[in-house]
Design a protein around this motif. Structure first.
Motif, PDB file in Angstrom:
ATOM      1  N   GLY A 190       6.660  52.347  55.357  1.00 18.62           N
ATOM      2  CA  GLY A 190       6.646  53.814  55.308  1.00 18.62           C
ATOM      3  C   GLY A 190       7.773  54.440  56.119  1.00 18.62           C
ATOM      4  N   VAL A 191       8.956  53.856  56.028  1.00 17.10           N
ATOM      5  CA  VAL A 191      10.082  54.336  56.845  1.00 17.10           C
ATOM      6  C   VAL A 191      10.517  55.737  56.399  1.00 17.10           C
ATOM      7  CG1 VAL A 191      12.468  53.890  57.558  1.00 17.10           C
ATOM      8  CG2 VAL A 191      10.860  51.994  57.337  1.00 17.10           C
ATOM      9  N   ARG A 192      10.589  55.936  55.081  1.00 18.66           N
ATOM     10  CA  ARG A 192      11.008  57.247  54.575  1.00 18.66           C
ATOM     11  C   ARG A 192       9.754  58.025  54.138  1.00 18.66           C
ATOM     12  NH1 ARG A 192      15.373  56.227  56.510  1.00 18.66           N
ATOM     13  NH2 ARG A 192      14.772  58.189  57.440  1.00 18.66           N
ATOM     14  N   PRO A 193       9.819  59.357  54.215  1.00 18.12           N
ATOM     15  CA  PRO A 193       8.612  60.152  53.939  1.00 18.12           C
ATOM     16  C   PRO A 193       8.358  60.398  52.448  1.00 18.12           C
ATOM     17  CG  PRO A 193      10.424  61.584  54.595  1.00 18.12           C
ATOM     18  CD  PRO A 193      10.961  60.174  54.640  1.00 18.12           C
ATOM     19  N   PHE A 252       7.508  54.599  60.557  1.00 17.03           N
ATOM     20  CA  PHE A 252       8.193  55.804  60.076  1.00 17.03           C
ATOM     21  C   PHE A 252       9.441  56.083  60.932  1.00 17.03           C
ATOM     22  CE2 PHE A 252       8.537  60.540  60.103  1.00 17.03           C
ATOM     23  CZ  PHE A 252       8.980  60.650  58.798  1.00 17.03           C
ATOM     24  N   CYS A 253      10.478  56.594  60.291  1.00 17.92           N
ATOM     25  CA  CYS A 253      11.763  56.883  60.958  1.00 17.92           C
ATOM     26  C   CYS A 253      11.586  58.016  61.974  1.00 17.92           C
ATOM     27  CB  CYS A 253      12.783  57.303  59.899  1.00 17.92           C
ATOM     28  SG  CYS A 253      14.284  58.046  60.570  1.00 17.92           S
ATOM     29  N   ILE A 254      11.728  57.707  63.262  1.00 21.58           N
ATOM     30  CA  ILE A 254      11.519  58.743  64.282  1.00 21.58           C
ATOM     31  C   ILE A 254      12.648  59.772  64.277  1.00 21.58           C
ATOM     32  CG2 ILE A 254      12.633  57.650  66.294  1.00 21.58           C
ATOM     33  CD1 ILE A 254       9.931  58.457  67.810  1.00 21.58           C
ATOM     34  N   SER A 398      23.605  50.997  64.163  1.00 23.53           N
ATOM     35  CA  SER A 398      23.669  51.593  62.827  1.00 23.53           C
ATOM     36  C   SER A 398      22.307  51.543  62.145  1.00 23.53           C
ATOM     37  CB  SER A 398      24.675  50.832  61.964  1.00 23.53           C
ATOM     38  OG  SER A 398      25.947  50.854  62.566  1.00 23.53           O
ATOM     39  N   CYS A 399      22.137  52.441  61.173  1.00 21.80           N
ATOM     40  CA  CYS A 399      20.906  52.457  60.375  1.00 21.80           C
ATOM     41  C   CYS A 399      21.160  51.738  59.053  1.00 21.80           C
ATOM     42  CB  CYS A 399      20.497  53.898  60.091  1.00 21.80           C
ATOM     43  SG  CYS A 399      19.059  54.005  58.997  1.00 21.80           S
ATOM     44  N   PHE A 400      20.188  50.941  58.617  1.00 24.43           N
ATOM     45  CA  PHE A 400      20.283  50.265  57.317  1.00 24.43           C
ATOM     46  C   PHE A 400      19.199  50.747  56.370  1.00 24.43           C
ATOM     47  CE2 PHE A 400      21.920  47.538  60.628  1.00 24.43           C
ATOM     48  CZ  PHE A 400      23.171  47.197  60.140  1.00 24.43           C
ATOM     49  N   TYR A 454       7.078  53.533  65.514  1.00 25.80           N
ATOM     50  CA  TYR A 454       8.101  54.127  64.639  1.00 25.80           C
ATOM     51  C   TYR A 454       9.268  53.162  64.477  1.00 25.80           C
ATOM     52  CZ  TYR A 454       5.832  58.642  65.391  1.00 25.80           C
ATOM     53  OH  TYR A 454       4.929  59.673  65.425  1.00 25.80           O
ATOM     54  N   CYS A 455      10.103  53.417  63.452  1.00 24.71           N
ATOM     55  CA  CYS A 455      11.427  52.796  63.462  1.00 24.71           C
ATOM     56  C   CYS A 455      12.273  53.610  64.438  1.00 24.71           C
ATOM     57  CB  CYS A 455      12.072  52.817  62.075  1.00 24.71           C
ATOM     58  SG  CYS A 455      13.768  52.154  62.155  1.00 24.71           S
ATOM     59  N   ASP A 456      12.878  52.934  65.380  1.00 22.46           N
ATOM     60  CA  ASP A 456      13.767  53.597  66.340  1.00 22.46           C
ATOM     61  C   ASP A 456      15.020  52.741  66.530  1.00 22.46           C
ATOM     62  OD1 ASP A 456      12.937  51.457  67.903  1.00 22.46           O
ATOM     63  OD2 ASP A 456      11.544  52.640  69.101  1.00 22.46           O
ATOM     64  N   ALA A 457      15.364  51.964  65.489  1.00 22.39           N
ATOM     65  CA  ALA A 457      16.389  50.926  65.623  1.00 22.39           C
ATOM     66  C   ALA A 457      17.755  51.473  66.029  1.00 22.39           C
ATOM     67  CB  ALA A 457      16.507  50.162  64.315  1.00 22.39           C
ATOM     68  N   CYS A 458      18.085  52.694  65.602  1.00 23.02           N
ATOM     69  CA  CYS A 458      19.412  53.196  65.959  1.00 23.02           C
ATOM     70  C   CYS A 458      19.501  53.509  67.455  1.00 23.02           C
ATOM     71  CB  CYS A 458      19.801  54.395  65.103  1.00 23.02           C
ATOM     72  SG  CYS A 458      18.529  55.617  64.948  1.00 23.02           S
ATOM     73  N   PHE A 459      18.362  53.573  68.127  1.00 22.87           N
ATOM     74  CA  PHE A 459      18.364  53.764  69.584  1.00 22.87           C
ATOM     75  C   PHE A 459      18.163  52.441  70.327  1.00 22.87           C
ATOM     76  CE2 PHE A 459      16.133  57.674  67.900  1.00 22.87           C
ATOM     77  CZ  PHE A 459      17.281  58.429  67.840  1.00 22.87           C
TER      78      PHE A 459
HETATM   79 FE1  SF4 Z   1      15.605  56.292  61.258  1.00 26.35          FE
HETATM   80 FE2  SF4 Z   1      17.268  55.230  63.060  1.00 26.35          FE
HETATM   81 FE3  SF4 Z   1      15.376  53.730  61.877  1.00 26.35          FE
HETATM   82 FE4  SF4 Z   1      17.478  54.589  60.492  1.00 26.35          FE
HETATM   83  S1  SF4 Z   1      17.506  53.147  62.219  1.00 26.35           S
HETATM   84  S2  SF4 Z   1      15.336  54.602  59.807  1.00 26.35           S
HETATM   85  S3  SF4 Z   1      17.819  56.627  61.382  1.00 26.35           S
HETATM   86  S4  SF4 Z   1      15.073  55.495  63.266  1.00 26.35           S
END
Ligand code: SF4
Length: 487
Positions: A190-193, A252-254, A398-400, A454-459
């Motif tokens: 459920g990363v994208r809404p 979910f993408c934070i 980076s975001c994938f 949440y997904c917080d990978a870019c951080f």
């Molecule tokens: Fe959102 Fe960052 Fe995850 Fe991409 S990497 S889905 S921008 S939180």
């Protein structure tokens, strides 16, 4: 010569989707829904409708308001069901042939589909499908869904669709229509809404609830992570299509709360504006500053700056004025005014800044180039001290998953320490909200490091699946380059 749009130092969402089933004004309502989702993509848009006999498709480059308001376009779209898509493209992909929805005529009837997100195995799928005889019309991943369905061995469409969905990896929200049904699906994490709405008995699917508000529809619920909904004349059916049916905690993408989503949207029961204001309150607590005023970098810093001002009991001032009439690109006549780029969009009001110690609040720092120009502008307007406060942790990876980010080596936070960033941007201090502070603002006690909520990978650099590898990312770039070379 076209030159960089003043927004190009932001991360970019790659698309919004909308679908409606069972309404006489389906194409017009889809246009309005896409208009509300315009912030998710401005390069191009498309609508496919079905009138009970035939499908009609319109795809255009540009904004919804510039294309789908023309009577000549709208009169070609008819029917009581429609899906639409508004697109933000990555480099090399901004061609009409990549504008969604895509459509295919199968033996059992037509199917139109569009999606928001990114298939991390998109290049692998493309190679496999091409090897098996598929001929792609576009460089978009979405088209792979059609080929996967076409090549699935199952006799029934629904089973073909489930088989196709099980080949997809990554983050995606998909909307599609057949001559009998509308479908919507979110990836297992459920990363994208994707939300479900209702208008006078018509079902609606949309990336965000703001697209329901614009047409007066009722918000029903979020589509669950890993859920496929199939909507037909006899109602809605929910199934779990993915092979691994053990419930997987959602991710979910934070960043949707930080920047991408519209502030008036409600996602997972949380109003985006409220979360952003909470971020500002947390930021004030974590990163206080001895200043006279709090000023947002508009519009992305507005809600967090209000929260920061409330949390620190400081006056909130609109010191930077935004020009809302700047297009995606701008024609620059001479090199000599190239440096004025940021002023096309923002201007600092001397009456606000003269002699003042200022906290500037923005949502994030990507390359840092725009922040540097804005800070210079505020200093030239007379600010005596500038303290930059950022409503997200440093963006260092980076975001994938469907958000256009530069290679991580171009991200300021990947290249520099906090002190080096402050020197580079030329501020008196810089402070970011912590990852736990961000989670608190989103309503959690803190980040669960064993199993993040949440997904917080870019951080954090902690990607939710093992498939977000650089090879795939590079492959995506190769497609874009090939596409550019062919054009
Ligand atoms: Fe959102 Fe960052 Fe995850 Fe991409 S990497 S889905 S921008 S939180």
């Amino acid at each position: 010569m076209a030159f960089g749009n003043p927004d190009d130092d932001k991360l970019r969402e790659e698309c919004g989707v909308f679908g409606i089933f069972g309404h006489d004004d389906a194409p017009a309502l889809t246009t309005l829904g896409l208009h509300a989702l315009q912030h998710r993509g401005q390069e191009g848009a498309g609508i496919v409708s079905f009138d009970g006999t035939q499908f009609s498709a319109e795809r255009h480059m540009g904004l919804i308001g510039d294309t789908f308001t023309k009577p000549s376009v709208m009169k070609r779209l008819n029917g009581h069901r429609a899906i639409g898509h508004t697109r933000y493209s990555t480099a090399g992909g901004d061609e009409l042939r990549n504008v969604q929805p895509f459509f295919a005529e199968f033996a059992a009837g037509g199917f139109a589909v569009c999606h928001n997100g990114n298939f991390t195995n998109g290049m692998t799928l493309r190679r496999e499908l091409q090897r098996d005889g598929a001929i792609f019309q576009s460089t978009s991943d979405t088209e792979a869904i059609l080929h996967l369905i076409a090549m699935a061995k199952q006799p029934m469409f629904e089973d073909k669709l489930v088989a196709a969905l099980n080949r997809l990896e990554g983050a995606f929200s998909i909307v599609g229509i057949t001559n009998k049904k509308m479908i919507g699906c979110r990836d297992a994490l459920g990363v994208r809404p994707l939300v479900l709405g209702d208008l006078d008995g018509a079902y609606i699917l949309a990336s965000e609830s703001c697209a329901l508000d614009i047409i007066g529809a009722r918000f029903v619920r979020d589509i669950d992570p890993g859920e496929l909904v199939i909507i037909a004349d006899d109602g809605i059916k929910s199934i779990r299509p993915f092979d691994s049916q053990d419930p997987v905690p959602s991710r979910f993408c934070i960043f949707e709360y930080v920047y991408f989503a519209r502030p008036d949207s409600v996602i997972s029961g949380k109003n985006v504006y409220t979360v952003r204001k909470n971020i500002g309150i947390e930021l004030a607590r974590e990163q206080p500053a001895d200043v006279d005023i709090v000023v947002p970098v508009p519009d992305s810093g507005n809600a967090a700056a209000i929260g920061y001002a409330q949390g620190s009991n400081l006056p909130f001032e609109l010191g930077i004025i935004r020009n809302h009439y700047v297009g995606r690109t701008f024609i620059q006549p001479t090199d000599s005014i190239r440096h004025m780029g940021v002023k096309l969009k923002h201007n600092a009001n001397r009456a606000t800044f003269e002699g003042k110690r200022v906290v500037l609040v923005d949502d994030s720092i990507v390359r840092g180039t725009t922040s540097k120009k804005i800070v210079q502008m505020v200093r030239e307007a007379g600010a005596s001290e500038i303290h930059l406060r950022i409503a997200s942790p440093p963006t260092a990876a980076s975001c994938f998953y469907g958000v256009d980010t530069p290679d991580k080596h171009k991200l300021l936070a990947h290249r520099m320490s906090i002190e080096e960033m402050a020197d580079f941007i030329r501020v008196d201090s810089i402070g970011f909200i912590s990852i736990d502070g961000l989670y608190r603002a989103a309503g959690e006690a803190s980040r669960n490091n064993e199993c993040p909520q949440y997904c917080d990978a870019c951080f954090t650099g902690e990607y939710p699946t093992s498939l977000a590898d650089h090879e795939n990312r590079d492959n995506i770039k190769q497609i874009a380059l090939l596409s550019e070379a062919r054009a």
